[in-house]
Motif scaffolding. Structure first.
Motif, PDB file in Angstrom:
ATOM      1  N   LEU A 187       0.826  -1.203   0.000  1.00 17.39           N
ATOM      2  CA  LEU A 187       0.000   0.000   0.000  1.00 17.39           C
ATOM      3  C   LEU A 187       0.861   1.254   0.000  1.00 17.39           C
ATOM      4  O   LEU A 187       0.436   2.308  -0.476  1.00 17.39           O
ATOM      5  CB  LEU A 187      -0.917  -0.001   1.224  1.00 17.39           C
ATOM      6  CG  LEU A 187      -1.991  -1.095   1.256  1.00 17.39           C
ATOM      7  CD1 LEU A 187      -2.788  -1.004   2.540  1.00 17.39           C
ATOM      8  CD2 LEU A 187      -2.916  -0.983   0.055  1.00 17.39           C
ATOM      9  N   GLU A 195       0.286   4.334  -2.472  1.00 13.34           N
ATOM     10  CA  GLU A 195       0.106   5.680  -1.930  1.00 13.34           C
ATOM     11  C   GLU A 195       0.942   6.706  -2.673  1.00 13.34           C
ATOM     12  O   GLU A 195       0.541   7.865  -2.812  1.00 13.34           O
ATOM     13  CB  GLU A 195       0.474   5.678  -0.446  1.00 13.34           C
ATOM     14  CG  GLU A 195       0.205   6.993   0.265  1.00 13.34           C
ATOM     15  CD  GLU A 195       0.514   6.925   1.744  1.00 13.34           C
ATOM     16  OE1 GLU A 195       0.243   7.903   2.456  1.00 13.34           O
ATOM     17  OE2 GLU A 195       1.021   5.872   2.196  1.00 13.34           O
ATOM     18  N   CYS A 213      -6.297  -2.772  -8.428  1.00 11.47           N
ATOM     19  CA  CYS A 213      -5.787  -1.896  -7.374  1.00 11.47           C
ATOM     20  C   CYS A 213      -6.922  -1.399  -6.490  1.00 11.47           C
ATOM     21  O   CYS A 213      -6.800  -1.392  -5.252  1.00 11.47           O
ATOM     22  CB  CYS A 213      -5.043  -0.724  -8.010  1.00 11.47           C
ATOM     23  SG  CYS A 213      -4.271   0.394  -6.816  1.00 11.47           S
ATOM     24  N   LEU A 273      -7.503  -2.041  -2.421  1.00 13.70           N
ATOM     25  CA  LEU A 273      -7.652  -0.924  -1.494  1.00 13.70           C
ATOM     26  C   LEU A 273      -8.966  -1.024  -0.715  1.00 13.70           C
ATOM     27  O   LEU A 273      -9.018  -0.663   0.468  1.00 13.70           O
ATOM     28  CB  LEU A 273      -7.592   0.402  -2.240  1.00 13.70           C
ATOM     29  CG  LEU A 273      -6.223   0.805  -2.798  1.00 13.70           C
ATOM     30  CD1 LEU A 273      -6.337   2.059  -3.656  1.00 13.70           C
ATOM     31  CD2 LEU A 273      -5.227   1.048  -1.655  1.00 13.70           C
ATOM     32  N   SER A 282      -8.537  -3.169   2.297  1.00  8.44           N
ATOM     33  CA  SER A 282      -7.508  -2.755   3.257  1.00  8.44           C
ATOM     34  C   SER A 282      -8.105  -1.788   4.280  1.00  8.44           C
ATOM     35  O   SER A 282      -9.258  -1.374   4.184  1.00  8.44           O
ATOM     36  CB  SER A 282      -6.339  -2.079   2.533  1.00  8.44           C
ATOM     37  OG  SER A 282      -6.729  -0.798   2.056  1.00  8.44           O
ATOM     38  N   SER A 306      -6.585   1.138   4.740  1.00 14.53           N
ATOM     39  CA  SER A 306      -6.076   2.452   4.334  1.00 14.53           C
ATOM     40  C   SER A 306      -7.166   3.214   3.581  1.00 14.53           C
ATOM     41  O   SER A 306      -7.120   3.370   2.356  1.00 14.53           O
ATOM     42  CB  SER A 306      -4.824   2.296   3.460  1.00 14.53           C
ATOM     43  OG  SER A 306      -3.795   1.658   4.169  1.00 14.53           O
ATOM     44  N   HIS A 312      -7.437   4.835  -0.255  1.00 15.62           N
ATOM     45  CA  HIS A 312      -8.561   4.418  -1.096  1.00 15.62           C
ATOM     46  C   HIS A 312      -9.364   5.629  -1.566  1.00 15.62           C
ATOM     47  O   HIS A 312      -9.753   5.720  -2.744  1.00 15.62           O
ATOM     48  CB  HIS A 312      -9.460   3.463  -0.297  1.00 15.62           C
ATOM     49  CG  HIS A 312     -10.466   2.752  -1.152  1.00 15.62           C
ATOM     50  ND1 HIS A 312     -11.568   2.119  -0.639  1.00 15.62           N
ATOM     51  CD2 HIS A 312     -10.535   2.582  -2.506  1.00 15.62           C
ATOM     52  CE1 HIS A 312     -12.269   1.583  -1.623  1.00 15.62           C
ATOM     53  NE2 HIS A 312     -11.668   1.856  -2.761  1.00 15.62           N
TER      54      HIS A 312
END
Length: 426
Positions: free
Chosen positions: A285, A289, A327, A331, A334, A336, A340
């Motif tokens: 990630l 990012e 992708c 995300l 996850s 995060s 996302h």
């Protein structure tokens, strides 16, 4: 304190020169190293630079690791001062010898510091006209070796393992390997001279820090190397190596530099479409990012380069579209949610880059599912923005009606309110 006074009075600085000398000869290494790091800010106020040369020679002879690191930091900072241009040849000779010793001895700390400045130093010296053929070749070879440093499968330093673009530059300049200082250290098998040479395991475990710094400073190295080396044959393979690096911090650093490099390529930025797909498919990630804030701009470059098109399917459509879907799926699973959300906000560019049918069949169903099930409001708002943007630019009336129907039949008040909110803003 010395730096404070000299910044206001060069005359006072000359008076305090004996104090500086005393501090550079202090028995405590931290004192010597700290004073060394102040030499650049101090001596750029003086018209005469000879004393600085003498100091640098003395510091170079200091074998303390911290002082050696401070020397590289000082040299890296000196180049930002235009009035230091006359010192470039002398300083470069000191830098070469320092890095040569660090490379042979396996002094990881010095190499880590040097890779923080390598691209910037090379770029500034080239712009100042201070680098001759030998100097340019040295920086090119140094970056190649250090961007691979510590890899367990490091190839031997032979011509066959160098990118073709670098070999062509060397041939055009009439050089062979003997002119390359860093590479010659590897090819000659020079024995280490330090008693604390790190083990192979330590080099592999810590080498990622060197490669990560090389990746962080890649944009400066790119600006230096671009006029010298063919991009496809020389620089692009290095980008591929860093993007495929086994350590995620290295890949993340290269991901952060990806858009600046693509932007600097101008009309040829679409050449990096394969590296873009690979970066989106990364498991880390931290890597995603780095590239997430620039996805819309990257898609625009790929559209201008005819890799993808909003008007018709292309060869790159399935590959790039699939990477985006993959992708986003990762995300969504996850924790995060900020990354996302940032990713979802970039999807408003899809109607201008991908065919409408592809977006409708592959993205819209997923986006409606996200809108109903994501927990965080900012992420939902990003989804709603993407749906409304596609609805606004959708060319098929049947698809527009279907999206409106799903909105009307939705039992989620939040869903309706979000879409109404973005309709108002549009």
């Amino acid at each position: 304190m010395i730096k404070f006074f000299i910044a206001r009075s060069p005359t006072l600085g000359k008076v305090l020169t004996p104090v500086i000398t005393t501090l550079l000869e202090d028995p405590v290494p931290i004192v010597r190293g700290t004073m060394c790091q102040q030499l650049g800010p101090i001596y750029h106020n003086f018209q005469s630079k000879e004393q600085l040369n003498n100091y640098l020679v003395g510091i170079y002879k200091d074998n303390n690791p911290f002082v050696k690191q401070s020397l590289v930091i000082t040299i890296g900072g000196i180049y930002k001062y235009p009035d230091m241009k006359s010192l470039h040849p002398f300083i470069l000779s000191i830098l070469k010898r320092t890095i040569k010793e660090a490379f042979v001895q396996g002094n990881l700390d010095i190499l880590i510091v040097f890779t923080s400045y390598i691209g910037e130093i090379a770029k500034v010296m080239t712009e100042a006209g201070s680098l001759n053929g030998d100097g340019k070749l040295w920086f090119l070879d140094a970056f190649i070796q250090l961007s691979r440093y510590g890899l367990a499968n490091l190839p031997s330093a032979t011509d066959e393992n160098l990118p073709t673009g670098f070999l062509n530059f060397r041939a055009n300049m009439g050089y062979n390997r003997r002119h390359s200082l860093v590479e010659s250290l590897v090819s000659s098998g020079a024995p280490p001279t330090a008693t604390n040479t790190p083990s192979k395991k330590a080099v592999i475990e810590q080498g990622w820090k060197i490669r990560a710094n090389a990746a962080k400073d890649f944009i400066n190295f790119f600006k230096f190397a671009k006029p010298l080396v063919d991009f496809k044959l020389g620089i692009q393979p290095l980008i591929g190596d860093l993007i495929h690096d086994p350590h995620e911090t290295v890949r993340a650093a290269m991901s952060n530099c990806f858009w600046p490099v693509m932007e600097a390529l101008g009309n040829n930025g679409h050449i990096l479409h394969g590296e873009f797909v690979y970066t989106l498919s990364d498991d880390s990630l931290e890597v995603i990012e780095g590239i997430a804030p620039h996805i819309a701009k990257i898609l625009k470059v790929l559209t201008d380069g005819k890799i993808i098109s909003p008007d018709q399917p292309t060869q790159g459509l399935v590959e790039i579209g699939g990477a985006l879907i993959f992708c986003e799926e990762r995300l969504s699973q996850s924790n995060s949610w900020r990354v996302h959300t940032q990713f979802l906000s970039q999807l408003t560019a899809l109607p201008f880059c991908l065919p409408g049918d592809y977006i409708y069949n592959n993205f819209v169903p997923n986006l409606f599912h996200r809108l109903l099930h994501l927990r965080h409001l900012p992420a939902r708002m990003g989804v709603a923005d993407a749906i409304v943007c596609f609805l606004r630019y959708c060319r098929r009336a049947k698809q527009r009606e279907e999206i409106r129907r799903r909105i009307k039949e939705s039992k989620s008040i939040l869903l309706t309110l979000l879409l109404v909110f973005f309709f108002i803003n549009l």
